[in-house]
Write an enzyme that holds these catalytic residues in place. Structure first.
Site, PDB file in Angstrom:
ATOM      1  N   ASP A 273       1.324  -4.406   0.062  1.00  0.00           N
ATOM      2  CA  ASP A 273       0.394  -3.365   0.489  1.00  0.00           C
ATOM      3  C   ASP A 273       1.150  -2.086   0.840  1.00  0.00           C
ATOM      4  O   ASP A 273       2.170  -2.137   1.533  1.00  0.00           O
ATOM      5  CB  ASP A 273      -0.352  -3.886   1.729  1.00  0.00           C
ATOM      6  CG  ASP A 273      -1.458  -2.976   2.189  1.00  0.00           C
ATOM      7  OD1 ASP A 273      -2.449  -2.824   1.464  1.00  0.00           O
ATOM      8  OD2 ASP A 273      -1.328  -2.413   3.300  1.00  0.00           O
TER       9      ASP A 273
ATOM     10  N   GLU B 229       1.793  -2.117  -4.416  1.00  0.00           N
ATOM     11  CA  GLU B 229       0.706  -1.124  -4.417  1.00  0.00           C
ATOM     12  C   GLU B 229       1.393   0.229  -4.219  1.00  0.00           C
ATOM     13  O   GLU B 229       1.536   0.704  -3.100  1.00  0.00           O
ATOM     14  CB  GLU B 229      -0.301  -1.399  -3.295  1.00  0.00           C
ATOM     15  CG  GLU B 229      -1.493  -0.457  -3.374  1.00  0.00           C
ATOM     16  CD  GLU B 229      -2.222  -0.239  -2.059  1.00  0.00           C
ATOM     17  OE1 GLU B 229      -3.375   0.182  -2.093  1.00  0.00           O
ATOM     18  OE2 GLU B 229      -1.637  -0.444  -0.976  1.00  0.00           O
TER      19      GLU B 229
END
Ligand code: GLC
Length: 535
Positions: free
Chosen positions: A212, A271
């Site tokens: 993330d 990401e």
């Protein structure tokens, strides 16, 4: 057994399905999706033909940001099940030939994480506070935060907290909500802990981790101001002092070495939200991450020159480092394609065409749950909204809940197969008529969007085994985007609003809309895509 092709690891060209656990399938009737619910529905993913499934966070969390605020990185929140449920999910996925990717959230923790609790209980400059980004209050300007950084959810990215010993207050950094304090990656305790977490999950048997906010973590050492456009002008992300800092590459090299030394084809998937193709590609150099999400398509207008330019630049930048993109059209953070492309019939036609475009490109692809059903963004009533963006933006931004509505499995009323009969209402309300888009209904319809995704993913596997990773553009009319994969199949997309002729087609393999039978040339309807064998 999961599939494996010698010399071609799954993460280079596979399709990965994103499960937003909360909204996928609820097994115990509490209105929230859970891990046993996912396990029970894995056959849907197997029949779709994907290679892997990525699970969004299921870790213990107060759920301020849908689970991206983690209290314990090595456990499962009771809302979603238990570690035994996760093990059962992984075993069943592997039995069905699917790999499992879990989420890793290294930029921040929950404010209820034991580390942050310890930090608040400890005095300034203590080892406990050093694990987060604390900063002293300026005595002359006690209300002025250390810099102009903004939270992605609105307001300043700094919150002031007292010192437990009665000493001066300090600020702490939160690039997201105040309940998600940013970790200090310059403190050796932080990388040491995360290396252990990575190893812990891979040792448990998962096949990869989706990192993330992989372009965040380290912050500019002088905390310099960021200026305008923070979190809104994404194309300037690489210029922000809280993103894309040099030490990230050293960190990912260490993780890559550790992960590649483990048995199997494990993958680290970043990401990485940078829109400068060269900066982005640095993260997938051969000794860094295996994949980085390529959000270029998601952010691109429905225009042939824009798409051609974006795809061309992206492929070229990745090619220079020997990597391939991991294309994304939808996610739990974005407005669903159908709605983004204008909604209604036209939006659906474009969403279907875009799917064939994405799945024809060299590289990996991500499919977000419900994308294969052609779900629209749901317009939810104010009182249903749960995304922190809604409150923190002073109720001006509705946030991301509209793409997170529990998905319809069956035609029936009730929860359309999301929860068992007699369950609590789903955590976000499903719209009326949702069952018409259900897996059950679409399975019975050979023209459905689900049928299109199933055919495309299967055909893609067969075709790309023989097609090179190179792409050659065809010279066509300005509204038609057409290319060929090496010596292999071709793909053409008409993004214009008039039918356009396409020549050089021997045979149509798959079409997103009815096309007249081809004989050397065909008329491609507006907002439609075809895969074909070139003449
Ligand atoms: C990522 C997630 C998003 C979350 C944010 C903070 O962008 O996809 O849902 O809010 O990180 O963790």
């Amino acid at each position: 057994m999961t599939r494996s092709t010698p010399g071609r690891p799954w993460w280079r060209g596979g399709v990965c399905y994103q499960v937003y656990v909360r909204s996928f399938a609820d097994s115990n009737g509490d209105g929230t999706g859970d891990l046993p619910g996912v396990t029970a529905r894995l056959p849907h993913l197997a029949s779709l033909g994907v290679d892997a499934v990525w699970l969004t966070p299921f870790y213990p969390s107060p759920m301020v940001d849908g689970g991206y605020d983690i209290v314990d990185h090595r456990d499962v929140d009771p809302l979603f099940g238990s570690l035994a449920d996760l093990d059962a999910l992984v075993a069943e996925a592997h039995r069905l030939g699917l790999r499992v990717v879990c989420d890793l959230v290294p930029n921040h923790t929950s404010d209820r994480h034991p580390w942050f609790r310890a930090a608040l209980a400890a005095p300034p400059s203590s080892a406990a506070r050093r694990r987060y980004v604390f900063h002293p209050v300026d005595k002359d300007h006690p209300d002025r935060p250390p810099n102009d950084w903004r939270s992605a959810f609105g307001g300043s990215a700094w919150r002031r907290v007292p010192s437990p010993d009665g000493g001066p207050d300090e600020w702490y950094l939160h690039l997201f909500s105040p309940e998600q304090p940013d970790l200090n990656w310059d403190d050796p305790q932080v990388p040491a802990e995360y290396a252990d977490i990575v190893r812990w999950w891979l040792d448990r048997g998962v096949d990869g981790l989706r990192i993330d906010m992989a372009h965040a973590l380290f912050k500019h050492p002088d905390l310099v101001d960021a200026g305008a456009g923070q979190h809104t002008e994404f194309r300037r992300n690489h210029l922000m002092p809280f993103f894309d800092q040099a030490p990230l590459h050293t960190l990912y090299r260490q993780w890559r070495a550790m992960v590649d030394a483990m048995p199997g084809e494990r993958a680290l998937i970043g990401e990485v939200c940078l829109f400068d193709a060269d900066r982005q590609a640095r993260y997938v150099r051969p000794d860094e991450l295996h994949q980085a999400f390529t959000f270029e398509l998601l952010e691109c207008d429905w225009s042939a020159p824009a798409l051609r330019d974006t795809i061309g630049r992206t492929l070229e930048a990745y090619r220079r480092v020997g990597a391939l993109p991991a294309w994304v059209l939808n996610s739990h953070d974005a407005v669903r394609t159908l709605t983004r492309y204008g909604g209604g019939e036209r939006g659906l036609r474009r969403a279907r065409a875009a799917a064939l475009l994405m799945l024809a490109l060299p590289g990996a692809a991500y499919v977000y749950q419900g994308e294969e059903l052609g779900l629209p963004q749901v317009d939810l009533p104010d009182e249903a909204l749960r995304d922190p963006l809604w409150e923190r933006s002073g109720r001006t931004l509705r946030g991301r809940d509209g793409s997170r509505v529990p998905i319809p499995w069956t035609v029936d009323d009730g929860t359309y197969g999301f929860s068992p009969d007699g369950a609590d209402p789903p955590w976000l309300p499903q719209p009326d008529g949702w069952g018409a888009l259900s897996v059950q209904r679409q399975t019975a319809d050979p023209e459905s969007t689900l049928a299109l995704y199933r055919s495309a993913i299967r055909l893609r596997r067969a075709l790309s085994d023989g097609a090179a990773d190179e792409l050659t553009w065809w010279d066509t009319g300005s509204d038609v985007l057409a290319f060929r994969r090496g010596d292999g199949f071709g793909c053409a997309v008409n993004v214009g609003d008039r039918a356009a002729p396409l020549t050089g087609v021997d045979r149509v393999l798959l079409a997103s809309a009815p096309v007249p039978p081809a004989c050397r040339s065909l008329l491609l309807p507006p907002d439609a895509a075809v895969w074909f064998v070139p003449a």
